[in-house]
Scaffold this motif. Structure first.
Motif, PDB file in Angstrom:
ATOM      1  N   GLY A 181      -1.543 -73.909  34.511  1.00  0.00           N
ATOM      2  CA  GLY A 181      -0.567 -73.684  33.446  1.00  0.00           C
ATOM      3  C   GLY A 181      -0.555 -72.233  33.032  1.00  0.00           C
ATOM      4  N   PRO A 182      -0.009 -71.931  31.858  1.00  0.00           N
ATOM      5  CA  PRO A 182       0.029 -70.542  31.406  1.00  0.00           C
ATOM      6  C   PRO A 182      -1.363 -69.994  31.148  1.00  0.00           C
ATOM      7  N   ARG A 183      -1.579 -68.807  31.632  1.00  0.00           N
ATOM      8  CA  ARG A 183      -2.888 -68.173  31.445  1.00  0.00           C
ATOM      9  C   ARG A 183      -3.107 -67.850  29.976  1.00  0.00           C
ATOM     10  N   ARG A 184      -4.337 -68.061  29.506  1.00  0.00           N
ATOM     11  CA  ARG A 184      -4.656 -67.738  28.115  1.00  0.00           C
ATOM     12  C   ARG A 184      -5.784 -66.718  28.061  1.00  0.00           C
ATOM     13  N   ASP A 185      -5.885 -66.017  26.921  1.00  0.00           N
ATOM     14  CA  ASP A 185      -6.967 -65.054  26.752  1.00  0.00           C
ATOM     15  C   ASP A 185      -7.995 -65.598  25.762  1.00  0.00           C
ATOM     16  N   ALA A 186      -8.930 -64.760  25.379  1.00  0.00           N
ATOM     17  CA  ALA A 186     -10.020 -65.194  24.519  1.00  0.00           C
ATOM     18  C   ALA A 186      -9.551 -65.628  23.143  1.00  0.00           C
ATOM     19  N   ASN A 187      -8.366 -65.217  22.748  1.00  0.00           N
ATOM     20  CA  ASN A 187      -7.782 -65.605  21.469  1.00  0.00           C
ATOM     21  C   ASN A 187      -6.789 -66.751  21.605  1.00  0.00           C
ATOM     22  N   ALA A 188      -6.768 -67.387  22.783  1.00  0.00           N
ATOM     23  CA  ALA A 188      -5.863 -68.492  23.096  1.00  0.00           C
ATOM     24  C   ALA A 188      -4.412 -68.060  23.150  1.00  0.00           C
ATOM     25  N   ARG A 189      -4.166 -66.755  23.254  1.00  0.00           N
ATOM     26  CA  ARG A 189      -2.793 -66.269  23.393  1.00  0.00           C
ATOM     27  C   ARG A 189      -2.329 -66.461  24.838  1.00  0.00           C
ATOM     28  N   VAL A 190      -1.060 -66.791  25.019  1.00  0.00           N
ATOM     29  CA  VAL A 190      -0.488 -66.988  26.344  1.00  0.00           C
ATOM     30  C   VAL A 190      -0.113 -65.643  26.939  1.00  0.00           C
ATOM     31  N   ALA A 191      -0.582 -65.399  28.165  1.00  0.00           N
ATOM     32  CA  ALA A 191      -0.338 -64.130  28.835  1.00  0.00           C
ATOM     33  C   ALA A 191       1.107 -64.035  29.312  1.00  0.00           C
ATOM     34  N   SER A 192       1.656 -62.847  29.227  1.00  0.00           N
ATOM     35  CA  SER A 192       3.012 -62.586  29.705  1.00  0.00           C
ATOM     36  C   SER A 192       2.973 -62.056  31.129  1.00  0.00           C
ATOM     37  N   ILE A 193       3.959 -62.434  31.923  1.00  0.00           N
ATOM     38  CA  ILE A 193       4.050 -61.947  33.288  1.00  0.00           C
ATOM     39  C   ILE A 193       4.310 -60.437  33.301  1.00  0.00           C
ATOM     40  N   ARG A 194       4.748 -59.908  32.183  1.00  0.00           N
ATOM     41  CA  ARG A 194       5.039 -58.477  32.070  1.00  0.00           C
ATOM     42  C   ARG A 194       3.823 -57.678  31.605  1.00  0.00           C
ATOM     43  N   GLY A 195       2.727 -58.388  31.369  1.00  0.00           N
ATOM     44  CA  GLY A 195       1.536 -57.746  30.839  1.00  0.00           C
ATOM     45  C   GLY A 195       1.372 -58.060  29.362  1.00  0.00           C
ATOM     46  N   GLY A 196       0.142 -58.030  28.899  1.00  0.00           N
ATOM     47  CA  GLY A 196      -0.106 -58.370  27.509  1.00  0.00           C
ATOM     48  C   GLY A 196       0.090 -59.857  27.267  1.00  0.00           C
ATOM     49  N   SER A 197       0.460 -60.210  26.072  1.00  0.00           N
ATOM     50  CA  SER A 197       0.651 -61.611  25.727  1.00  0.00           C
ATOM     51  C   SER A 197       2.026 -61.823  25.111  1.00  0.00           C
ATOM     52  N   ILE A 198       2.445 -63.080  25.078  1.00  0.00           N
ATOM     53  CA  ILE A 198       3.714 -63.441  24.447  1.00  0.00           C
ATOM     54  C   ILE A 198       3.444 -63.642  22.960  1.00  0.00           C
ATOM     55  N   SER A 199       4.098 -62.881  22.142  1.00  0.00           N
ATOM     56  CA  SER A 199       3.834 -62.903  20.705  1.00  0.00           C
ATOM     57  C   SER A 199       4.060 -64.292  20.123  1.00  0.00           C
ATOM     58  N   HIS A 200       3.090 -64.731  19.315  1.00  0.00           N
ATOM     59  CA  HIS A 200       3.155 -65.966  18.531  1.00  0.00           C
ATOM     60  C   HIS A 200       3.083 -67.235  19.385  1.00  0.00           C
TER      61      HIS A 200
END
Length: 502
Positions: A439-458
């Motif tokens: 599924g969507p990749r998550r980081d240590a803060n449970a934020r969903v990673a964006s294919i463009r880099g970084g995370s998708i806000s909110h």
């Protein structure tokens, strides 16, 4: 989906899905002061997420540094470490170690099991211990996993609103791609719900989507026995919002039985020894082996519980077949009479528990799900196997039993019971399991990673949708532990978020 409004309703946090991860996320966000709405596509009556079939096991790191070492090593194959996220692994270890304390504070009960990390060849496996939830604090009339019943009780105590029979269709985004709400569909039509803080994806995996399984899993068929409602909705929504996917081609799998017809169309786990779990238990294990399409053994039975599926992926490049699909489970009268062939600790067998297995296996024998014959040769003919080879395989296995040593695969000597008697049985087995992890990749803060880099806000995620577990799975209870841990991480971070920075 880009949306400029207006919304039919606005809340602080929307949690999509009411399994263990969604429940913990909702409770955590609520306790942090957020107005929470849970959206669940199943109806309230008969609500059965995967969490209700997990038996209540959850792993706990007793040494956080050792657990970090263990999980990091699980990403290495042939000694080559793949790309890992150290912060994510550290967050997993620390937060899963905190699960017992969180349960204590909320009135949960559990017991410690004598089970460690599933892969003893990896460093740090002894740092992992498996706990099991006790069936306390469940809502009246509830049946299912004691952990999920307990979490549902926390939802009810807080009067958190749960919108049943409502499917999330699209994530709503602003011009920058930040998530600002969700479009839902129910019997009354379409509703667009805005969020002041964030959306948490906890809708489970794609084990009930033939289309997605064919597209992403490395082998077909693969049969799962979790909820029929996990059809990959979260993957569709995340992709449309620009999420990066990971772990789509792996799952924590093992051998499952599948019997089409009579309303039973999915898989179920098997109980090799007749002890109610993967292990010989206190009694002497009855005779039982696995053979492939050539009628030969190929594994140290029963194999690693959550990695045995990897043994089935070996293709014969000359014949262009997978000779281990199906695998044949061969056993004798003693195993047939010992206990049901499927585990009973989590209730009825099959997808979402839609079939109650007979206590003596006789009904399934009569249905033709279990094949039987009066000799090994006759059993081979019934199964379409080479009779001479199967006879040789059984004879060699029996020699190992007599010697007390499996010279071929090193099977545990206490399980080496010879096959014999007047009746022999066979059941075809397939790759599968309880759930997917992609599924969507998550980081240590449970934020969903964006294919463009970084995370998708909110946008946050928790549970089996985008699990951090990749090729290997740490041990039984890994998923529930992750649901609790990242449910909390997602809940508290979503509650602290602010759409628009206000």
């Amino acid at each position: 989906m880009h949306y400029t409004g207006p919304f039919d309703r606005t809340v602080d946090v929307v949690v999509l899905g009411l399994g263990d991860a969604g429940a913990v996320a909702a409770v955590t966000a609520h306790d942090a002061g957020a107005e929470v709405l849970v959206v669940e596509k199943q109806q309230a009556a008969g609500h059965r997420p995967n969490s209700r079939y997990a038996a209540g096991f959850f792993l706990v790191p007793e040494d956080v540094d050792g657990a970090v070492e263990y999980l990091s090593a699980m990403y290495a194959v042939n000694g080559e470490l793949s790309t890992v996220d150290p912060a994510l692994i550290r967050a997993w270890a620390e937060e899963t170690a905190a699960n017992p304390g969180w349960l204590d504070r909320h009135g949960g009960e559990y017991v410690k099991m004598d089970i460690r990390g599933e892969h003893p060849s990896l460093p740090g496996h002894e740092s992992i211990r498996v706990y099991k939830a006790r069936p306390a604090g469940e809502p009246e009339g509830y049946t299912g996993c004691p952990m999920h019943g307990f979490l549902r009780g926390l939802i009810a105590e807080r009067a958190i609103e749960v919108r049943y029979g409502t499917a999330a269709r699209w994530l709503l985004t602003d011009a920058t791609g930040a998530v600002i709400g969700v479009e839902t569909e129910h019997d009354s039509g379409i509703e667009r719900i805005g969020v002041r803080r964030g959306v948490i994806l906890a809708v489970g995996g794609y084990e009930s989507s033939e289309r997605l399984k064919t597209q992403y899993l490395p082998i077909t068929p693969a049969h799962f026995y979790g909820t029929e409602h996990n059809t990959g909705d979260g993957i569709t929504m995340a992709i449309e919002a620009g999420a990066e996917l990971w772990h789509m081609n792996v799952w924590p799998g093992h051998f499952v039985a599948r019997f089409p017809g009579d309303g039973y169309t999915g898989g179920t786990g098997i109980d090799l020894w007749g002890s109610g779990r993967f292990g010989p238990g206190d009694e002497r294990a009855p005779g039982s082996i696995f053979v492939d399409g050539t009628a030969r053994r190929f594994i140290r039975e029963p194999g690693r519980q959550h990695a045995a599926n990897l043994e089935l992926l070996a293709m014969d490049a000359d014949s262009l077949t997978y000779p281990r699909i199906p695998t044949w489970w061969i056993f004798d009268q003693e195993r047939f009479e010992r206990a049901t062939l499927v585990p009973t600790y989590s209730g009825p067998a099959g997808p979402v528990g839609d079939y109650t297995w007979s206590k003596d296996n006789v009904a399934e024998l009569r249905k033709g799900w279990i094949r039987s014959a009066g000799s090994v040769k006759e059993l081979a003919e019934v199964c379409g196997l080479d009779a001479a080879v199967l006879e040789q395989t059984v004879a060699r296995y029996n020699e190992h039993c007599a010697n007390g040593l499996d010279a071929d695969f090193g099977r545990d000597p206490v399980t080496l019971t010879p096959l014999g008697g007047d009746r022999y049985y066979a059941v075809p087995l397939w790759p599968g399991g309880s759930h997917t992890v992609g599924g969507p990749r998550r980081d240590a803060n449970a934020r969903v990673a964006s294919i463009r880099g970084g995370s998708i806000s909110h946008l946050y995620s928790a549970g089996e949708l985008g699990s951090l577990h990749g090729l290997l799975y740490p041990t039984g209870g890994g998923s529930i532990a992750e649901c609790l841990a990242f449910g909390r991480i997602a809940g508290r971070n979503a509650a602290a978020d602010r759409v628009g920075g206000s």
